[in-house]
Scaffold this motif. Structure first.
Motif, PDB file in Angstrom:
ATOM      1  N   HIS A 279      36.134  34.805  52.441  1.00 15.74           N
ATOM      2  CA  HIS A 279      35.508  35.205  51.186  1.00 15.74           C
ATOM      3  C   HIS A 279      36.505  35.194  50.022  1.00 15.74           C
ATOM      4  O   HIS A 279      36.135  34.896  48.888  1.00 15.74           O
ATOM      5  N   PHE A 280      37.766  35.488  50.312  1.00 18.50           N
ATOM      6  CA  PHE A 280      38.761  35.376  49.251  1.00 18.50           C
ATOM      7  C   PHE A 280      38.945  33.919  48.847  1.00 18.50           C
ATOM      8  O   PHE A 280      39.075  33.607  47.648  1.00 18.50           O
ATOM      9  N   ALA A 281      38.958  33.025  49.828  1.00 15.38           N
ATOM     10  CA  ALA A 281      39.046  31.597  49.501  1.00 15.38           C
ATOM     11  C   ALA A 281      37.846  31.172  48.660  1.00 15.38           C
ATOM     12  O   ALA A 281      37.984  30.357  47.730  1.00 15.38           O
ATOM     13  N   ARG A 282      36.678  31.734  48.955  1.00 12.39           N
ATOM     14  CA  ARG A 282      35.483  31.434  48.160  1.00 12.39           C
ATOM     15  C   ARG A 282      35.642  31.947  46.732  1.00 12.39           C
ATOM     16  O   ARG A 282      35.262  31.265  45.773  1.00 12.39           O
ATOM     17  N   LEU A 283      36.217  33.153  46.579  1.00 13.07           N
ATOM     18  CA  LEU A 283      36.464  33.677  45.239  1.00 13.07           C
ATOM     19  C   LEU A 283      37.376  32.739  44.454  1.00 13.07           C
ATOM     20  O   LEU A 283      37.135  32.471  43.270  1.00 13.07           O
ATOM     21  N   LEU A 284      38.427  32.245  45.091  1.00 12.40           N
ATOM     22  CA  LEU A 284      39.289  31.279  44.416  1.00 12.40           C
ATOM     23  C   LEU A 284      38.488  30.056  43.969  1.00 12.40           C
ATOM     24  O   LEU A 284      38.745  29.484  42.909  1.00 12.40           O
ATOM     25  N   GLY A 285      37.518  29.680  44.795  1.00 15.10           N
ATOM     26  CA  GLY A 285      36.720  28.508  44.464  1.00 15.10           C
ATOM     27  C   GLY A 285      35.800  28.709  43.274  1.00 15.10           C
ATOM     28  O   GLY A 285      35.617  27.796  42.458  1.00 15.10           O
ATOM     29  N   ILE A 286      35.206  29.907  43.139  1.00 13.07           N
ATOM     30  CA  ILE A 286      34.220  30.116  42.078  1.00 13.07           C
ATOM     31  C   ILE A 286      34.843  30.646  40.790  1.00 13.07           C
ATOM     32  O   ILE A 286      34.226  30.597  39.736  1.00 13.07           O
ATOM     33  N   ALA A 287      36.074  31.160  40.872  1.00 15.28           N
ATOM     34  CA  ALA A 287      36.727  31.702  39.677  1.00 15.28           C
ATOM     35  C   ALA A 287      37.202  30.577  38.772  1.00 15.28           C
ATOM     36  O   ALA A 287      37.650  29.527  39.236  1.00 15.28           O
ATOM     37  N   GLU A 288      37.136  30.815  37.482  1.00 10.07           N
ATOM     38  CA  GLU A 288      37.690  29.874  36.519  1.00 10.07           C
ATOM     39  C   GLU A 288      39.177  30.142  36.294  1.00 10.07           C
ATOM     40  O   GLU A 288      39.962  29.218  36.085  1.00 10.07           O
ATOM     41  N   ILE A 289      39.547  31.421  36.361  1.00 12.31           N
ATOM     42  CA  ILE A 289      40.932  31.864  36.170  1.00 12.31           C
ATOM     43  C   ILE A 289      41.186  32.992  37.155  1.00 12.31           C
ATOM     44  O   ILE A 289      40.298  33.806  37.419  1.00 12.31           O
ATOM     45  N   MET A 290      42.420  33.076  37.666  1.00 12.26           N
ATOM     46  CA  MET A 290      42.823  34.221  38.485  1.00 12.26           C
ATOM     47  C   MET A 290      43.823  35.072  37.706  1.00 12.26           C
ATOM     48  O   MET A 290      44.795  34.553  37.152  1.00 12.26           O
ATOM     49  N   LEU A 291      43.566  36.370  37.669  1.00  9.30           N
ATOM     50  CA  LEU A 291      44.428  37.357  37.027  1.00  9.30           C
ATOM     51  C   LEU A 291      44.959  38.254  38.129  1.00  9.30           C
ATOM     52  O   LEU A 291      44.178  38.902  38.828  1.00  9.30           O
ATOM     53  N   THR A 292      46.284  38.299  38.320  1.00 12.61           N
ATOM     54  CA  THR A 292      46.802  38.911  39.535  1.00 12.61           C
ATOM     55  C   THR A 292      48.203  39.468  39.336  1.00 12.61           C
ATOM     56  O   THR A 292      48.924  39.048  38.425  1.00 12.61           O
ATOM     57  N   ASP A 293      48.580  40.426  40.176  1.00 11.14           N
ATOM     58  CA  ASP A 293      49.990  40.778  40.317  1.00 11.14           C
ATOM     59  C   ASP A 293      50.484  40.442  41.717  1.00 11.14           C
ATOM     60  O   ASP A 293      51.571  40.831  42.116  1.00 11.14           O
ATOM     61  N   SER A 294      49.668  39.711  42.467  1.00  6.61           N
ATOM     62  CA  SER A 294      50.017  39.307  43.830  1.00  6.61           C
ATOM     63  C   SER A 294      50.967  38.122  43.823  1.00  6.61           C
ATOM     64  O   SER A 294      50.984  37.327  42.890  1.00  6.61           O
ATOM     65  N   GLY A 295      51.724  37.999  44.913  1.00  5.78           N
ATOM     66  CA  GLY A 295      52.563  36.823  45.071  1.00  5.78           C
ATOM     67  C   GLY A 295      51.781  35.632  45.589  1.00  5.78           C
ATOM     68  O   GLY A 295      51.835  34.533  45.034  1.00  5.78           O
ATOM     69  N   GLY A 296      51.011  35.844  46.663  1.00  6.43           N
ATOM     70  CA  GLY A 296      50.331  34.742  47.309  1.00  6.43           C
ATOM     71  C   GLY A 296      49.357  34.006  46.416  1.00  6.43           C
ATOM     72  O   GLY A 296      49.226  32.780  46.493  1.00  6.43           O
ATOM     73  N   VAL A 297      48.659  34.731  45.550  1.00  2.93           N
ATOM     74  CA  VAL A 297      47.680  34.089  44.676  1.00  2.93           C
ATOM     75  C   VAL A 297      48.358  33.079  43.758  1.00  2.93           C
ATOM     76  O   VAL A 297      47.763  32.069  43.375  1.00  2.93           O
ATOM     77  N   GLN A 298      49.620  33.323  43.411  1.00  2.08           N
ATOM     78  CA  GLN A 298      50.357  32.373  42.569  1.00  2.08           C
ATOM     79  C   GLN A 298      50.527  31.030  43.266  1.00  2.08           C
ATOM     80  O   GLN A 298      50.748  30.008  42.608  1.00  2.08           O
TER      81      GLN A 298
END
Length: 381
Positions: A279-298
């Protein structure tokens, strides 16, 4: 020189990000007759870790189950060091493998060092240059780097950071990041079985026609004022009619209390329970932009062509900033909102980030790591 028995490798991890980045390596080790792969989880994160274990089909050989609410770093370190030491005394592995920068990784490396067991470090060489950003991860990875036998650096930048610390160049290997392996694997699984990620269908229907901003936040250095600022920035973003924010909220109460208080009930904000990996991979797919303080999302978002705005003052992944896939925005409310709106309103600015080359690998990192490990011990296929 070949050996007649498989080499026993104890793979140690405890959090969801570690599990995501190590399950491709565990799978590659278990599929290779040259190795006897054993898995020890600390469960530094419990529920989020278990989601990944289930999806990846990993049944740990040892589970320390150390997670407790609001435990201090010194208490966590003590129970990890002694617990992992007991596992190593029982297993007597030939090598120990850790990933990244968690307390589990640091204690796994230290417990192995105390037993003179070689330590292999996946995702080695990340450095922000500030021991308090991220905290305590920057020091954790420096400690691991000081004792590791093999350093599997994701990029040339990481390799150079290790060489500046006088690590033997022969011990450092650039492999790309295993998170790209994991993302390719789960994306293929979702394509074969869309039901794996169908849990976001309600949110997708609710926000049909809106431009989705995906948010993740959990860094300790942002606890307090930083979290308050992030919440206020999200409120301002969500006031824009064409925008929707999808935010899987971390279980840590320092995150949860702030976000639930500030954002609950807003029409354009969906506060979700932590998402499993599909489901997180799906969120990456549907998002236009990611706003994060995570390392992996970068690392993950650019693999899908999604710009990343990083709510931190420094990053140990400067490759993304240099390549143009990520931008540091800190936790200043006005800057976060301004940068998001620029990407939404300026097509050229968006495309320059979305089409930038992802510097974090091609999805073959796990296989490279296994072959380098085989070469190190002198085994022949």
């Amino acid at each position: 020189m070949s050996v007649s028995h498989p080499l026993k490798v104890l793979v140690v991890f405890g959090t969801r990000p570690e599990a995501i980045k190590l399950f491709p390596v565990v799978a590659a080790l278990k599929a290779d007759a040259r190795f006897d792969c054993r898995v020890c989880v600390s469960a530094q994160h419990r529920g989020m870790l278990d989601q990944v274990l289930e999806i990846a089909g990993i049944v740990p050989d040892h589970d320390l189950d150390v997670m407790k609410p609001d435990q201090s770093l010194d208490a966590l370190t003590a129970v990890l060091l002694t617990g992992l030491g007991r596992v190593m005394d029982a297993e007597k592995p030939d090598r120990v493998m850790v990933q990244g920068d968690t307390a589990t990784a640091m204690c796994g490396a230290l417990a192995a060092y105390y037993r003179k067991i070689p330590v292999d470090h996946v995702e080695a060489g990340l450095r922000s240059g500030n021991i308090y950003h991220p905290w305590p991860e920057e020091v954790n990875r420096k400690i691991i780097g000081s004792m590791a036998s093999l350093h599997f650096a994701p990029t040339d930048v990481s390799r150079e950071a290790l060489l500046r610390e006088n690590v033997d160049p022969a011990r450092v290997h650039v492999t790309g990041n295993t998170v790209i392996d994991a993302l390719h694997w789960v994306s293929a699984r979702i394509a074969e079985n869309p039901d794996m990620a169908s849990g976001l269908a309600v949110v997708e229907a609710r926000f049909a026609g809106k431009r989705i901003i995906g948010v993740t936040s959990h860094r300790r250095e942002n606890f307090g004022d930083g979290m308050e600022n992030i919440a206020e920035a999200i409120r301002r973003l969500a006031a824009r009619p064409d925008v929707a924010v999808v935010f899987p909220v971390h279980l840590n109460p320092n995150v949860r209390k702030v976000m639930n208080t500030a954002l609950a009930g807003l029409d354009n904000v969906a506060l979700l329970e932590p998402l499993d990996y599909p489901h997180f991979a799906r969120l990456l797919g549907i998002a236009e932009i990611m706003l994060t303080d995570s390392g992996g999302v970068q690392e993950e978002a650019p693999a899908l062509g999604k710009p990343v705005l990083v709510m931190r003052e420094t990053t140990e992944r400067p490759e993304g900033v240099a390549a143009g896939t990520a931008r540091l925005v800190g936790t200043d409310v006005t800057r976060i909102v301004t940068e998001i709106f620029t990407l939404l309103d300026d097509k050229a600015a968006y495309e320059s980030m979305a089409r930038a080359h992802n510097p974090f690998g091609d999805g073959t990192s796990a296989r490279q790591i296994v072959e380098l490990l085989a070469n190190e011990i002198g085994q022949e296929a």
